[in-house]
Design a protein around this motif. Structure first.
Motif, PDB file in Angstrom:
ATOM      1  N   HIS A  81       0.844  -1.182   0.000  1.00 49.60           N
ATOM      2  CA  HIS A  81       0.000   0.000   0.000  1.00 49.60           C
ATOM      3  C   HIS A  81       0.885   1.238   0.000  1.00 49.60           C
ATOM      4  CE1 HIS A  81       0.802   0.798   4.308  1.00 49.60           C
ATOM      5  NE2 HIS A  81       0.831  -0.511   4.411  1.00 49.60           N
ATOM      6  N   ILE A  82       0.322   2.348  -0.468  1.00 50.80           N
ATOM      7  CA  ILE A  82       1.028   3.629  -0.523  1.00 50.80           C
ATOM      8  C   ILE A  82       0.190   4.653   0.234  1.00 50.80           C
ATOM      9  CG2 ILE A  82       2.043   5.403  -1.993  1.00 50.80           C
ATOM     10  CD1 ILE A  82       2.084   3.340  -4.265  1.00 50.80           C
ATOM     11  N   ASP A  83       0.811   5.341   1.186  1.00 50.69           N
ATOM     12  CA  ASP A  83       0.111   6.338   1.991  1.00 50.69           C
ATOM     13  C   ASP A  83       0.718   7.716   1.782  1.00 50.69           C
ATOM     14  OD1 ASP A  83      -1.644   4.486   3.269  1.00 50.69           O
ATOM     15  OD2 ASP A  83       0.017   3.867   4.565  1.00 50.69           O
ATOM     16  N   ILE A  84      -0.133   8.719   1.631  1.00 47.03           N
ATOM     17  CA  ILE A  84       0.324  10.101   1.563  1.00 47.03           C
ATOM     18  C   ILE A  84       0.749  10.540   2.962  1.00 47.03           C
ATOM     19  CG2 ILE A  84      -0.355  12.487   1.101  1.00 47.03           C
ATOM     20  CD1 ILE A  84      -2.357  11.392  -0.948  1.00 47.03           C
ATOM     21  N   VAL A  85       1.965  11.090   3.073  1.00 49.18           N
ATOM     22  CA  VAL A  85       2.453  11.541   4.380  1.00 49.18           C
ATOM     23  C   VAL A  85       2.597  13.061   4.437  1.00 49.18           C
ATOM     24  CG1 VAL A  85       3.610   9.371   4.903  1.00 49.18           C
ATOM     25  CG2 VAL A  85       4.867  11.152   3.687  1.00 49.18           C
ATOM     26  N   HIS A  86       2.585  13.712   3.288  1.00 53.52           N
ATOM     27  CA  HIS A  86       2.636  15.181   3.259  1.00 53.52           C
ATOM     28  C   HIS A  86       1.960  15.654   1.977  1.00 53.52           C
ATOM     29  CE1 HIS A  86       4.106  19.235   4.070  1.00 53.52           C
ATOM     30  NE2 HIS A  86       4.458  19.308   2.794  1.00 53.52           N
ATOM     31  N   TYR A  87       1.175  16.725   2.090  1.00 49.16           N
ATOM     32  CA  TYR A  87       0.377  17.179   0.940  1.00 49.16           C
ATOM     33  C   TYR A  87       0.319  18.700   0.908  1.00 49.16           C
ATOM     34  CZ  TYR A  87      -3.197  16.490  -2.678  1.00 49.16           C
ATOM     35  OH  TYR A  87      -3.889  16.447  -3.874  1.00 49.16           O
ATOM     36  N   GLU A  88       0.608  19.272  -0.256  1.00 46.00           N
ATOM     37  CA  GLU A  88       0.505  20.711  -0.465  1.00 46.00           C
ATOM     38  C   GLU A  88      -0.247  20.966  -1.767  1.00 46.00           C
ATOM     39  OE1 GLU A  88       4.253  22.718  -0.479  1.00 46.00           O
ATOM     40  OE2 GLU A  88       5.019  21.597   1.252  1.00 46.00           O
ATOM     41  N   ALA A  89      -1.140  21.937  -1.758  1.00 47.70           N
ATOM     42  CA  ALA A  89      -1.871  22.301  -2.969  1.00 47.70           C
ATOM     43  C   ALA A  89      -1.987  23.819  -3.052  1.00 47.70           C
ATOM     44  CB  ALA A  89      -3.255  21.665  -2.982  1.00 47.70           C
ATOM     45  N   THR A  90      -1.657  24.354  -4.210  1.00 47.88           N
ATOM     46  CA  THR A  90      -1.855  25.777  -4.478  1.00 47.88           C
ATOM     47  C   THR A  90      -3.006  25.889  -5.485  1.00 47.88           C
ATOM     48  OG1 THR A  90       0.487  26.262  -4.122  1.00 47.88           O
ATOM     49  CG2 THR A  90      -0.805  27.893  -5.344  1.00 47.88           C
ATOM     50  N   ILE A  91      -4.065  26.568  -5.088  1.00 54.66           N
ATOM     51  CA  ILE A  91      -5.268  26.654  -5.914  1.00 54.66           C
ATOM     52  C   ILE A  91      -5.325  28.021  -6.574  1.00 54.66           C
ATOM     53  CG2 ILE A  91      -7.753  26.227  -5.984  1.00 54.66           C
ATOM     54  CD1 ILE A  91      -6.070  23.959  -4.691  1.00 54.66           C
ATOM     55  N   ARG A  92      -5.422  28.037  -7.899  1.00 58.61           N
ATOM     56  CA  ARG A  92      -5.576  29.267  -8.659  1.00 58.61           C
ATOM     57  C   ARG A  92      -6.736  29.080  -9.628  1.00 58.61           C
ATOM     58  NH1 ARG A  92      -3.386  33.875  -6.637  1.00 58.61           N
ATOM     59  NH2 ARG A  92      -1.395  33.380  -5.631  1.00 58.61           N
ATOM     60  N   GLY A  93      -7.900  29.527  -9.207  1.00 54.41           N
ATOM     61  CA  GLY A  93      -9.069  29.377 -10.068  1.00 54.41           C
ATOM     62  C   GLY A  93      -9.359  27.924 -10.366  1.00 54.41           C
ATOM     63  N   ASN A  94      -9.300  27.550 -11.646  1.00 52.59           N
ATOM     64  CA  ASN A  94      -9.620  26.182 -12.069  1.00 52.59           C
ATOM     65  C   ASN A  94      -8.403  25.273 -12.143  1.00 52.59           C
ATOM     66  OD1 ASN A  94     -12.291  26.864 -12.313  1.00 52.59           O
ATOM     67  ND2 ASN A  94     -12.165  27.325 -14.493  1.00 52.59           N
ATOM     68  N   LYS A 125     -10.059  21.902 -12.986  1.00 50.37           N
ATOM     69  CA  LYS A 125     -11.482  21.782 -12.691  1.00 50.37           C
ATOM     70  C   LYS A 125     -12.274  21.843 -13.991  1.00 50.37           C
ATOM     71  CE  LYS A 125     -14.957  23.419  -9.402  1.00 50.37           C
ATOM     72  NZ  LYS A 125     -15.300  24.462  -8.395  1.00 50.37           N
ATOM     73  N   GLU A 126     -13.044  20.790 -14.228  1.00 46.95           N
ATOM     74  CA  GLU A 126     -13.896  20.705 -15.412  1.00 46.95           C
ATOM     75  C   GLU A 126     -15.339  20.665 -14.934  1.00 46.95           C
ATOM     76  OE1 GLU A 126     -12.563  17.245 -17.480  1.00 46.95           O
ATOM     77  OE2 GLU A 126     -10.670  18.164 -18.117  1.00 46.95           O
ATOM     78  N   GLY A 127     -16.031  21.785 -15.052  1.00 47.39           N
ATOM     79  CA  GLY A 127     -17.379  21.877 -14.486  1.00 47.39           C
ATOM     80  C   GLY A 127     -17.287  21.846 -12.979  1.00 47.39           C
ATOM     81  N   ALA A 128     -17.978  20.885 -12.369  1.00 47.20           N
ATOM     82  CA  ALA A 128     -17.955  20.770 -10.909  1.00 47.20           C
ATOM     83  C   ALA A 128     -16.892  19.791 -10.428  1.00 47.20           C
ATOM     84  CB  ALA A 128     -19.329  20.333 -10.405  1.00 47.20           C
ATOM     85  N   GLU A 129     -16.194  19.102 -11.357  1.00 40.18           N
ATOM     86  CA  GLU A 129     -15.269  18.038 -10.984  1.00 40.18           C
ATOM     87  C   GLU A 129     -13.815  18.439 -11.248  1.00 40.18           C
ATOM     88  OE1 GLU A 129     -16.351  15.461  -9.416  1.00 40.18           O
ATOM     89  OE2 GLU A 129     -18.460  16.004  -9.700  1.00 40.18           O
ATOM     90  N   TRP A 130     -12.943  17.918 -10.400  1.00 42.59           N
ATOM     91  CA  TRP A 130     -11.505  18.095 -10.598  1.00 42.59           C
ATOM     92  C   TRP A 130     -10.950  16.865 -11.306  1.00 42.59           C
ATOM     93  CZ3 TRP A 130      -8.626  22.395  -9.628  1.00 42.59           C
ATOM     94  CH2 TRP A 130      -9.217  23.407  -8.854  1.00 42.59           C
ATOM     95  N   ARG A 131     -10.124  17.105 -12.340  1.00 41.33           N
ATOM     96  CA  ARG A 131      -9.512  16.030 -13.111  1.00 41.33           C
ATOM     97  C   ARG A 131      -7.989  16.178 -13.063  1.00 41.33           C
ATOM     98  NH1 ARG A 131     -13.832  13.965 -12.581  1.00 41.33           N
ATOM     99  NH2 ARG A 131     -15.497  13.859 -14.144  1.00 41.33           N
ATOM    100  N   LEU A 132      -7.336  15.036 -12.958  1.00 42.12           N
ATOM    101  CA  LEU A 132      -5.877  15.012 -12.902  1.00 42.12           C
ATOM    102  C   LEU A 132      -5.321  15.088 -14.324  1.00 42.12           C
ATOM    103  CD1 LEU A 132      -3.295  14.725 -11.258  1.00 42.12           C
ATOM    104  CD2 LEU A 132      -3.632  12.244 -11.260  1.00 42.12           C
ATOM    105  N   ALA A 133      -4.581  16.178 -14.623  1.00 42.87           N
ATOM    106  CA  ALA A 133      -4.093  16.406 -15.983  1.00 42.87           C
ATOM    107  C   ALA A 133      -2.631  16.005 -16.175  1.00 42.87           C
ATOM    108  CB  ALA A 133      -4.278  17.876 -16.356  1.00 42.87           C
ATOM    109  N   LEU A 134      -1.823  16.136 -15.132  1.00 41.94           N
ATOM    110  CA  LEU A 134      -0.390  15.865 -15.284  1.00 41.94           C
ATOM    111  C   LEU A 134       0.181  15.330 -13.983  1.00 41.94           C
ATOM    112  CD1 LEU A 134       2.240  16.121 -16.986  1.00 41.94           C
ATOM    113  CD2 LEU A 134       2.475  18.435 -16.060  1.00 41.94           C
TER     114      LEU A 134
END
Length: 236
Positions: A81-94, A125-134
């Motif tokens: 199994h793989i567990d996330i131990v640290h997470y950072e996100a910078t949100i700019r609009g979509n 963000k595509e409509g109401a959903e977030w999609r992983l692009a890269l």
């Protein structure tokens, strides 16, 4: 300018509730990691953008369909199994720019294995959903275990070596270890990985590999990084 950059420039504004978006994206990312061992393509198919690109830890560039085709359950005798131990996100609009560190634990035919990953991602963000692009996956390199060698054996490596007229290297023994002096750089301690193979702690991508002649005398060493070699000849 890419489509992702254009979207970010056009939206500009910071997401109204970035903390909740980060929480949502982290849950998505953990679900994706949970789907790797069983080879659950449905989770990835749902969350990947239609033009998604995945750059794996070996540098292979996989487009969406290529990645999904390669996603298979772990073979018999393997689990993990793989567990996330640290997470950072910078949100700019979509657009969301994400970095997360992951801890992988694997049982390989009864033998425990461990690896650390650093993932960088772009979510859109595509409509109401977030999609992983890269995605760019990176395995965090670690120093190998070091071995101890007798002072007499270490003394065999001492000497002056040269790769070019202005590129010299001096190796000397200090007690139970070797020290390397490259012209123009601070001295470093050389730890021994195996016979005739040394490394500098904190630089696991580099190796110094000593070579011998037919009489078992050291004649040079190869300073190897990413498969590229600099040859330092002894006595020059």
């Amino acid at each position: 300018m890419t489509a992702i950059q254009t979207t970010a420039a056009q939206t500009g504004a910071v997401e109204a509730d970035p903390a909740s978006v980060q929480q949502r994206l982290r849950a998505n990312d953990q679900a994706l990691l949970d789907a790797i061992a069983p080879g659950d393509r449905a989770v990835w198919e749902k969350l990947l953008a239609k033009d998604a690109v995945y750059v794996d830890e070996n540098g292979a560039v996989l487009h969406r369909e290529q990645f999904l085709a390669a996603l298979k359950p772990l073979p018999a005798g393997n689990s993990g199994h793989i567990d996330i131990v640290h997470y950072e996100a910078t949100i700019r609009g979509n657009v969301a720019l994400v970095i997360h560190k992951d801890d992988e634990r694997e049982n390989y035919h009864g033998l425990p294995l461990h690896a650390d990953y650093l993932m960088t991602e772009t979510w859109v963000k595509e409509g109401a959903e977030w999609r992983l692009a890269l995605v760019h996956a990176y395995v965090v390199a670690k120093d190998p275990p070091a071995i101890k060698t007798s002072a007499k054996a270490l003394s065999e490596y001492e000497g002056r070596y040269r790769a070019a007229p202005d590129l010299g290297y001096v190796i000397r023994r200090e007690g139970d270890h070797l020290v390397g002096d490259r012209e123009g750089l601070p001295p470093v301690t050389l730890a021994q990985e195996s016979a005739d193979v040394f490394f500098v702690q904190g630089k696991p991508r580099d190796r110094k590999i000593f070579r011998r002649d037919a009489d078992n005398k050291i004649v040079d060493f190869v300073d190897r990084r990413e498969g590229e070699d600099l040859v330092f000849i002894r006595g020059k």
